[in-house]
Design an enzyme around this catalytic site. Structure first.
Site, PDB file in Angstrom:
ATOM      1  CD  GLU A  53      69.753  26.836  18.185  1.00  0.00           C
ATOM      2  OE1 GLU A  53      68.536  27.087  18.213  1.00  0.00           O
ATOM      3  OE2 GLU A  53      70.688  27.244  18.997  1.00  0.00           O
ATOM      4  CG  ASN A  72      72.554  30.272  19.257  1.00  0.00           C
ATOM      5  OD1 ASN A  72      71.197  30.558  19.253  1.00  0.00           O
ATOM      6  ND2 ASN A  72      73.050  29.374  18.317  1.00  0.00           N
ATOM      7  CG  ASP A 109      72.329  27.950  22.300  1.00  0.00           C
ATOM      8  OD1 ASP A 109      71.995  28.756  21.652  1.00  0.00           O
ATOM      9  OD2 ASP A 109      71.456  27.341  22.925  1.00  0.00           O
TER      10      ASP A 109
END
Lengths: 192, 618
Positions: free
Chosen positions: B219, B303, B345
């Site tokens: 992220e 991801n 994700d």
């Protein structure tokens, strides 16, 4: 000769004029928009305190007035910057996640504009990055104004009343003011 | 046979206890003979775990996954389905840390080791004394700023024991080795940089003297890697990136992916637009398994970043996939993407169980992976061929996996896009199952999968890569999937490819599981219930209310007194529990990447605080 229909028509016109006037007047009171609003000089920052406890006699502090806090356009610019500079990546739309919430009453490092300015520019030890040299003072003061609007600290006519994206919280404009309290609990885990 | 191994284990422990520390310090891996694997075969099931090394006998628990095959199966049988109802509290230990506790405690000889979330304190507890008093504590003092690059709470998934050392990772991307006897630091190596968004939350694995460590930060626009450090010195042996040119990914002449879509030169560059591979995610923050016979390690990648897929057309190799590598050199032998061009994700980092299963009349060496995208995959672990992929939860995002091409069959209208809200994306970003590890019993042949039942609405937003800050570009709002419950404990038969039994929980089951020779499955709930289920029927046999929600990994061991104990860390948090651990505001549905919307009632159900609980029969 005046027919009843014509006088009715005039009454309607008068009513319309009155409504328009009222609307115009109320719009005038909406926001005192100044097109030349200057942010405070960043030099006001030495006035920042982290603690209300001062040794010896209490000295009167310089207070900083963030003109942008009264300017809807600047606040909306702050909202745009908040998302563009990835503030939303940690604090989301005020509920927090990686960083603490910004829509509640808890302020770890102070809720005054100068406190928030210092937090953004200097960073804070538990994960808040320092944006010094990455944002201009003007941008930071706009962010400061927007951040304060998230917990309802700005006047309702200044705070954002709409959202361009998926609705995930009440609008800043309709968010009830959360009276700031200094939070005793830092976001980080505490050592034993 | 089972009894014999128990006795052997006990004798080994007694010897270890009576000897000096050095004798305790050398029980690992390679020294365990294959007889340790015998109980499974002796029971007449064709299914067995690939390698129980470094199991070091049933008495101890020296790596979080229990063994290289990652079965989290304990050969201890004192606590059984018949007597577990009498289980009681033996002792507790407060960690003094209030964030999410995801780690598995380790037991080596007569010492237990506990790693906390940030600030990553390591405690050694003396099991030979009443109440297990503290022997020492070690403080690595990670950078406090590193908390700002931890996407989903400041968790740590545990340490490993190897050759007299406790080795683990700190949030600020350092790997430390600590003398297991004294608590003194032996070496410390900085493996990543928080200013590039890197942190480390995973438990390392030691294979053939190499400490395997990977980064977190999918992220934060990181570039994922797995790194091998020399276990003796901490010096870098090799690093294999998830993205980029073949030379960086350590793809060479030995690389033979099974499917044509994974064959070609420098796919880690050409499957991305421009230089997006340089900050495209693919972290390695989950689990690693090892097959000593094939000499291959297996691990998944996270991801791709950002979540908004519009800015990264292409398959985004080698994110959201799995690698098989030679642990000596790091060379890739095969790779497969669970989710080419992942749009949800759906990290591919979950535990990979190495089992030998009877499939279509032949025993196959397989890798079983309950994945975030909602399918339990069974792969040939020598070649990377997908033998089966079956749904174990509610899915609207795909219609299955095409076994011919290896590609999932996606539902295009459910793909998130910029400036438009897509609703009823199931499973949500954490998938049908996240990091929380399953266990597998050779006695029942079943996989015990702790997982969740969540859907979400999502809108893609403008993406701005600024190193060291989040790179997500999506607004998400999660909620319970069909049925309204958010957690599940599913017993899955990987041969028959179906659910055998299933228990619903109010909150996501974010804890690990352990299954024992006594046919008992242990797991914890986010509202603080530690539970024992019958491994065969799923019937609840026992429960205990802990002080905080449980997201840790339970373990079981034989104490110096010869009794079987079960231990688990309570302390709610993690991504699912961030609303409590981080004191988040539930009026923002998008908080904590949208997980808060699904957890609004958690603050009323539990409070934070880390405590170790240890249970035994009276």
């Amino acid at each position: 000769m005046s027919s009843p229909s014509r006088s009715g028509c005039r009454r309607r016109r008068e009513l319309l004029a009155a409504v328009l006037l009222a609307a115009a007047l109320s719009a005038c009171q909406r926001e005192d928009r100044r097109f030349r609003t200057w942010p405070p000089a960043a030099s006001a920052i030495p006035a920042v305190r982290q603690s209300e406890l001062q040794p010896g006699p209490t000295t009167r502090d310089l207070t900083v007035r963030n003109e942008y806090g009264d300017n809807a356009w600047a606040v909306s610019e702050g909202k745009r910057l908040y998302n563009q500079f990835n503030c939303s990546g940690c604090h989301f739309q005020g509920g927090g996640g990686i960083g603490p919430p910004l829509m509640d009453s808890q302020w770890i490092y102070g809720s005054q504009p100068e406190n928030i300015f210092a937090t953004i520019v200097e960073g804070r030890p538990n994960g808040m990055p320092s944006f010094r040299g990455k944002l201009g003072n003007d941008q930071v003061w706009k962010l400061v104004a927007y951040v304060r609007s998230m917990s309802g600290l700005l006047a309702k006519d200044v705070a954002s009343g709409r959202n361009d994206d998926m609705q995930v919280r009440s609008q800043e404009q309709s968010t009830e003011k959360a009276r700031p309290v200094q939070s005793a609990v830092p976001p980080a885990s505490q050592r034993p | 046979m089972a009894k014999t191994s128990l006795v052997v284990g006990f004798v080994a422990l007694t010897v270890a206890c009576s000897g000096g520390h050095e004798s305790r310090a050398t029980p690992p891996a390679a020294r365990v003979t294959t007889s340790a694997a015998a109980p499974a075969g002796a029971l007449g099931t064709a299914a067995r775990a690939a390698s129980l090394a470094p199991d070091s006998g049933s008495a101890q628990w020296i790596i979080p996954a229990k063994n290289y095959a990652s079965t989290r199966y304990s050969g201890l049988g004192q606590i059984t389905a018949a007597n577990v109802s009498r289980l009681g509290l033996a002792w507790t230990f407060s960690t003094g840390v209030s964030r999410g506790h995801e780690a598995a405690p380790l037991v080596v000889g007569s010492t237990m080791y506990v790693v906390t979330p940030f600030p990553n304190i390591l405690y050694a507890l003396d099991l030979s004394k009443p109440g297990a008093p503290l022997k020492w504590e070690y403080q690595p003092n990670p950078s406090t700023a590193s908390q700002g690059v931890a996407c989903c709470d400041v968790v740590n998934r545990g340490a490993v024991y190897y050759d007299g050392k406790i080795i683990y990772n700190t949030l600020d991307a350092n790997t430390v080795a600590v003398d297991a006897r004294t608590g003194k630091q032996v070496w410390r190596t900085r493996v990543g940089d928080i200013n590039r968004g890197e942190s480390v939350t995973m438990a390392p694995l030691v294979v053939k003297g190499k400490v395997l460590v990977g980064n977190s930060g999918g992220e934060f626009g990181i570039r994922g890697w797995l790194t091998a450090l020399d276990a003796g010195t901490g010096k870098l042996a090799w690093r294999a990136y998830t993205t980029g040119p073949d030379t960086d990914v350590l793809i060479g002449p030995r690389f033979k992916p099974f499917y044509p879509l994974d064959q070609g030169k420098d796919l880690g560059v050409s499957s991305w637009p421009g230089d997006a591979w340089q900050y495209g995610g693919g972290g390695v923050w989950g689990w690693i398994s090892y097959d000593p016979e094939l000499n291959l390690i297996y691990y998944g990648t996270s991801n791709p970043g950002p979540w908004n897929p519009d800015v990264r057309p292409g398959d985004n190799k080698w994110t959201a996939g799995v690698f098989a590598r030679d642990p000596d050199t790091g060379e890739a032998v095969w790779a497969y993407q669970w989710n080419p061009h992942d749009v949800y994700d759906h990290d591919g980092i979950n535990e990979l169980l190495l089992l030998d299963l009877p499939i279509n009349g032949a025993t196959r060496k397989v890798l079983v992976a309950p994945e975030r995208n909602g399918y339990v995959y069974v792969l040939d672990r020598a070649t990377g061929e997908v033998l089966s992929a079956d749904p174990f939860g509610y899915i609207t995002t795909s219609r299955g996996v095409d076994l011919k091409s290896g590609r999932p069959i996606m539902v295009p209208e459910k793909a998130p896009r910029t400036g438009q809200v897509v609703r009823e994306i199931c499973p949500a970003a954490p998938g049908v199952k996240d990091w929380q590890p399953s266990s597998w019993s050779p006695r029942t042949g079943l996989l015990y999968i702790p997982h969740q039942n969540l859907c979400q609405d999502e809108e893609g937003t403008e993406a701005n890569y600024i190193a060291g800050t989040p790179y997500v570009a999506a607004i998400v709002k999660m909620y319970a999937g069909p049925g309204g419950y958010r957690g599940e404990m599913t017993a899955w038969d990987p041969v028959a490819r179906k659910i055998v039994w299933n228990v619903h929980e109010r909150f996501p089951v974010w804890s690990g599981t352990v299954v024992t020779e006594g046919d008992v499955v242990f797991y914890g709930t986010m509202d603080g219930w530690f539970k024992a289920l019958d491994a065969r029927s799923g019937k609840e046999l026992w429960r205990f209310k802990t002080g905080s929600g449980i997201i840790g990994q339970p373990v079981t061991y034989l104490g110096p007194d010869g009794k079987q104990y079960v231990a688990v860390l309570a302390g709610v948090g993690g991504w699912a529990g961030a609303v409590v651990a981080g004191g988040l505001d539930t009026r923002d549905s998008s908080a904590a990447l949208g997980f808060v919307n699904a957890m609004k009632d958690l603050p009323a159900a539990t409070t934070k605080g880390g405590t170790l609980y240890v249970f035994a029969l009276p």
